[in-house]
Design an enzyme around this catalytic site. Structure first.
Site, PDB file in Angstrom:
ATOM      1  N   ARG A 108     -52.036  28.394 -77.397  1.00 26.86           N
ATOM      2  CA  ARG A 108     -51.512  27.030 -77.220  1.00 26.86           C
ATOM      3  C   ARG A 108     -52.591  26.097 -76.671  1.00 26.86           C
ATOM      4  O   ARG A 108     -53.662  26.531 -76.268  1.00 26.86           O
ATOM      5  CB  ARG A 108     -50.274  27.070 -76.328  1.00 26.86           C
ATOM      6  CG  ARG A 108     -49.085  27.716 -77.059  1.00 26.86           C
ATOM      7  CD  ARG A 108     -47.933  27.990 -76.123  1.00 26.86           C
ATOM      8  NE  ARG A 108     -47.576  26.807 -75.350  1.00 26.86           N
ATOM      9  CZ  ARG A 108     -46.830  26.847 -74.245  1.00 26.86           C
ATOM     10  NH1 ARG A 108     -46.410  28.011 -73.758  1.00 26.86           N
ATOM     11  NH2 ARG A 108     -46.538  25.731 -73.609  1.00 26.86           N
ATOM     12  N   TYR A 164     -47.813  37.170 -71.800  1.00 29.95           N
ATOM     13  CA  TYR A 164     -47.834  35.715 -71.661  1.00 29.95           C
ATOM     14  C   TYR A 164     -48.821  35.363 -70.560  1.00 29.95           C
ATOM     15  O   TYR A 164     -48.680  35.792 -69.402  1.00 29.95           O
ATOM     16  CB  TYR A 164     -46.449  35.127 -71.329  1.00 29.95           C
ATOM     17  CG  TYR A 164     -46.594  33.668 -70.956  1.00 29.95           C
ATOM     18  CD1 TYR A 164     -46.990  32.743 -71.924  1.00 29.95           C
ATOM     19  CD2 TYR A 164     -46.423  33.221 -69.653  1.00 29.95           C
ATOM     20  CE1 TYR A 164     -47.209  31.417 -71.593  1.00 29.95           C
ATOM     21  CE2 TYR A 164     -46.633  31.891 -69.313  1.00 29.95           C
ATOM     22  CZ  TYR A 164     -47.027  30.994 -70.286  1.00 29.95           C
ATOM     23  OH  TYR A 164     -47.251  29.694 -69.970  1.00 29.95           O
ATOM     24  N   ARG A 192     -38.991   2.822-102.631  1.00 27.60           N
ATOM     25  CA  ARG A 192     -38.703   4.110-103.266  1.00 27.60           C
ATOM     26  C   ARG A 192     -39.072   5.316-102.402  1.00 27.60           C
ATOM     27  O   ARG A 192     -38.714   6.440-102.714  1.00 27.60           O
ATOM     28  CB  ARG A 192     -39.431   4.198-104.620  1.00 27.60           C
ATOM     29  CG  ARG A 192     -38.755   3.372-105.688  1.00 27.60           C
ATOM     30  CD  ARG A 192     -39.659   3.183-106.894  1.00 27.60           C
ATOM     31  NE  ARG A 192     -40.723   2.208-106.605  1.00 27.60           N
ATOM     32  CZ  ARG A 192     -41.728   1.940-107.448  1.00 27.60           C
ATOM     33  NH1 ARG A 192     -41.810   2.576-108.602  1.00 27.60           N
ATOM     34  NH2 ARG A 192     -42.634   1.035-107.131  1.00 27.60           N
ATOM     35  N   ALA A 222     -48.294  -4.996 -97.514  1.00 25.42           N
ATOM     36  CA  ALA A 222     -47.132  -5.628 -96.888  1.00 25.42           C
ATOM     37  C   ALA A 222     -45.815  -5.083 -97.415  1.00 25.42           C
ATOM     38  O   ALA A 222     -44.766  -5.259 -96.811  1.00 25.42           O
ATOM     39  CB  ALA A 222     -47.192  -7.141 -97.091  1.00 25.42           C
TER      40      ALA A 222
HETATM   41  C1  UD1 Z   1     -49.543  -4.625-109.399  1.00 29.84           C
HETATM   42  C2  UD1 Z   1     -50.225  -5.489-110.461  1.00 29.84           C
HETATM   43  C3  UD1 Z   1     -50.272  -4.707-111.786  1.00 29.84           C
HETATM   44  C4  UD1 Z   1     -51.003  -3.408-111.585  1.00 29.84           C
HETATM   45  C5  UD1 Z   1     -50.392  -2.613-110.446  1.00 29.84           C
HETATM   46  C6  UD1 Z   1     -51.262  -1.429-110.124  1.00 29.84           C
HETATM   47  C7  UD1 Z   1     -49.635  -7.767-109.901  1.00 29.84           C
HETATM   48  C8  UD1 Z   1     -48.810  -8.936-110.217  1.00 29.84           C
HETATM   49  N1  UD1 Z   1     -49.454  -6.696-110.634  1.00 29.84           N
HETATM   50  O1  UD1 Z   1     -48.218  -4.381-109.832  1.00 29.84           O
HETATM   51  O2  UD1 Z   1     -50.915  -5.474-112.793  1.00 29.84           O
HETATM   52  O3  UD1 Z   1     -50.991  -2.634-112.783  1.00 29.84           O
HETATM   53  O4  UD1 Z   1     -50.290  -3.404-109.247  1.00 29.84           O
HETATM   54  O5  UD1 Z   1     -50.629  -0.588-109.193  1.00 29.84           O
HETATM   55  O6  UD1 Z   1     -50.443  -7.845-109.007  1.00 29.84           O
HETATM   56  N2  UD1 Z   1     -47.983  -6.453-101.917  1.00 29.84           N
HETATM   57  C9  UD1 Z   1     -48.024  -7.243-100.801  1.00 29.84           C
HETATM   58  N3  UD1 Z   1     -47.328  -8.398-100.778  1.00 29.84           N
HETATM   59  C10 UD1 Z   1     -46.613  -8.811-101.838  1.00 29.84           C
HETATM   60  C11 UD1 Z   1     -46.562  -8.008-102.982  1.00 29.84           C
HETATM   61  C12 UD1 Z   1     -47.263  -6.842-103.007  1.00 29.84           C
HETATM   62  O7  UD1 Z   1     -48.676  -6.905 -99.818  1.00 29.84           O
HETATM   63  O8  UD1 Z   1     -46.028  -9.899-101.748  1.00 29.84           O
HETATM   64  C13 UD1 Z   1     -48.729  -5.226-101.920  1.00 29.84           C
HETATM   65  C14 UD1 Z   1     -47.835  -4.006-101.986  1.00 29.84           C
HETATM   66  O9  UD1 Z   1     -47.536  -3.520-100.691  1.00 29.84           O
HETATM   67  C15 UD1 Z   1     -48.699  -3.021-102.763  1.00 29.84           C
HETATM   68  C16 UD1 Z   1     -49.539  -3.908-103.656  1.00 29.84           C
HETATM   69  O10 UD1 Z   1     -49.518  -5.194-103.088  1.00 29.84           O
HETATM   70  O11 UD1 Z   1     -49.547  -2.288-101.914  1.00 29.84           O
HETATM   71  C17 UD1 Z   1     -49.059  -3.958-105.094  1.00 29.84           C
HETATM   72  O12 UD1 Z   1     -47.750  -4.501-105.139  1.00 29.84           O
HETATM   73  P1  UD1 Z   1     -46.658  -3.963-106.145  1.00 29.84           P
HETATM   74  O13 UD1 Z   1     -45.459  -4.773-106.029  1.00 29.84           O
HETATM   75  O14 UD1 Z   1     -46.528  -2.504-106.007  1.00 29.84           O
HETATM   76  O15 UD1 Z   1     -47.392  -4.291-107.523  1.00 29.84           O
HETATM   77  P2  UD1 Z   1     -47.026  -3.768-108.920  1.00 29.84           P
HETATM   78  O16 UD1 Z   1     -45.751  -4.351-109.347  1.00 29.84           O
HETATM   79  O17 UD1 Z   1     -47.136  -2.292-108.923  1.00 29.84           O
END
Ligand code: UD1
Ligand code: CA
Length: 451
Positions: A332, A365, A15, A10
């Site tokens: 093509r 061609y 970045r 989600a």
């Molecule tokens: C999370 C883990 C962390 C782990 C890391 C590995 C938690 C609290 N932390 O951190 O321990 O080392 O992943 O990469 O879980 N996402 C949603 N909805 C949300 C939040 C996140 O769908 O509300 C999805 C993001 O799109 C992503 C994934 O969950 O694909 C991880 O979210 P992200 O915020 O990147 O987690 P980290 O802070 O990296």
């Protein structure tokens, strides 16, 4: 034991600095999410749920029938994200793998190991961990004196002592579905980020006397998450070397893996040699004994055995065995070449059929054309297939000989064995066996320069 999966996807992926949701960025010719979906399927998952938010419509149209998409309107944390799958999975009698959509390097083998560890330990929750030289940014796995996983601490919440731990949470988990969604509701957002952390479930389960476990992944590269375009390039490089290594193991010679790009969806048969600077994309199928490149791009095309293709581009076409293409040819979409066809230098062909052993050796061609067997198309021949409004067909039957620098103004047909004089502009059909010439007669004026 039955197995489901939830892919968390989600997040916006801030970045990446992109309008496209992060998980739809491509690596190895496929969106990252596609790689994750493939791995999940190969690991034996029978039902997959993708949690979408940012760009959910795009995610949903990509996912299609391969998974069910649920929405997380606000990104309140990973526990909250997983909770969105409750409607679909609450009554699922088995385990659920939880993974992120931005980890395209995960393999089905590692997912199966995670599931196996979970089942062997009879656990309610199992986390996949890895040891990192630099664990900065990841959640740290805190174990007790007996080495059992106690809890997971996020970077922003950890004490210096906890942050010194090098074992990290990869973000891959296996949970028993019964009790899972009830537990997620008990997780609070009282932490440094004000988010509902899925990682808190480990400590919660331990307190409730449920079994938790950790499986260590020995190849940290597999669990690498992609957060920016530098990491996207790193993932691309890793995926590329996996494909090339597989092909080399299967008997394909790759002269220079550093400059050769083959999508994971493409196939190449043994004893084909790929020269530097070549790119093979999509559902390309290259048979055995071909020489591909240098500097050749082949997209979604079928190439027969023993073809030689150099410095050329071939798109959405079918090339028969023993053809020779290039240098500098452009095939093509929509072309079908028979056996031992020669398409030479600076020839462009589009939506055309070329029969066995026919030759278009130089500077032509050919568009919307049907060419029979054993036809010779002289240098500089052009099919004039477009009248400004519509495209028209040119037909050249078996054994015809088209003189150099001919214009074939379509719709037009050259019969079997017919001969076209060089420099002709052919606007009417030429019957089989006939000579067609259409050019001004040469005039000689003696002593013209002196006068
Ligand atoms: C999370 C883990 C962390 C782990 C890391 C590995 C938690 C609290 N932390 O951190 O321990 O080392 O992943 O990469 O879980 N996402 C949603 N909805 C949300 C939040 C996140 O769908 O509300 C999805 C993001 O799109 C992503 C994934 O969950 O694909 C991880 O979210 P992200 O915020 O990147 O987690 P980290 O802070 O990296
Ligand atoms: Ca976060």
């Amino acid at each position: 034991m039955r197995l489901a999966a939830v892919i968390l996807a989600a997040g916006k992926g801030t970045r990446m600095k992109s309008k496209l949701p992060k998980v739809l960025h491509q690596v190895g010719g496929k969106p990252m999410l596609g790689h994750v979906l493939d791995a999940v399927k190969k690991a034996g998952v029978e039902k997959t749920v993708v949690v979408a938010g940012f760009g959910a419509d795009k995610v949903e149209s990509y996912v299609g029938d391969s998974a069910e998409v649920v929405y997380q309107e606000q990104q309140l944390g990973t526990a909250h994200a997983l909770l969105q799958a409750a409607g679909v999975l609450q009554t699922f009698p088995g385990n659920v793998l939880v993974l992120c959509g931005d980890t395209p390097l995960i393999t089905p083998e590692t997912l199966s190991q995670l599931v196996k560890c979970h089942q062997d330990k009879n656990a309610s929750a199992t986390v996949l961990t890895a040891k990192m030289q630099d664990p900065t940014g990841y959640g740290r796995v805190i174990r007790d004196d007996q080495g059992r996983v106690k809890r997971i601490v996020e970077q922003k919440d950890g004490t210096p002592e906890e942050l010194a731990v090098k074992e990290i949470n990869t973000g891959f988990y296996c949970f028993a579905v019964p009790g899972l969604f009830e537990a997620l509701l008990q997780i609070s957002s009282e932490n440094a980020q004000g988010e509902y952390y899925l990682t808190d479930i480990i400590e919660l389960y331990n307190r409730q006397g449920k079994i938790t476990a950790a499986a260590v992944c020995d190849d940290p590269v597999e669990v690498m998450g992609v957060n920016n375009r530098r990491q996207l390039a790193a993932a691309e490089k890793e995926l590329r070397s996996r494909v090339l290594n597989r092909l080399m193991d299967e008997g394909v010679t790759i002269i220079d893996p550093a400059t050769t790009y083959v999508d994971s969806s493409a196939t190449v048969e043994p004893d084909t040699v790929i020269y530097p600077g070549s790119i093979i994309e999509g559902n390309a199928k290259i048979s055995s004994g071909c020489c591909i490149g240098p500097s050749t791009r082949i997209v979604n095309s079928i190439i027969g055995a023993g073809c030689k293709i150099q410095y050329s581009v071939v798109m959405d076409s079918e090339i028969g065995p023993d053809c020779s293409i290039g240098p500098y040819a452009y095939i093509r979409p929509g072309c079908r070449l028979g056996k031992a066809v020669k398409i030479g230098d600076f020839v462009e062909i589009k939506k055309s059929v070329v029969g066995d052993k026919s030759k278009i050796p130089h500077l032509s061609y050919i568009g919307d054309t049907i060419i029979g067997n054993d036809v010779n198309v002289g240098a500089g021949t052009i099919t004039c297939n477009y009248d400004g409004k519509q495209k028209h067909i040119t037909e050249i039957e078996d054994g015809a000989f088209i003189g150099s620098n001919t214009n074939l103004v379509a719709p037009v047909k050259v019969g079997a064995g017919a001969l076209i004089g060089a420099g002709s502009t052919i606007t009417k059909n030429v019957p089989a066996g006939a000579l067609g010439v259409a050019r001004g007669r040469q005039v000689i004026k003696e002593n013209w320069r002196k006068r």
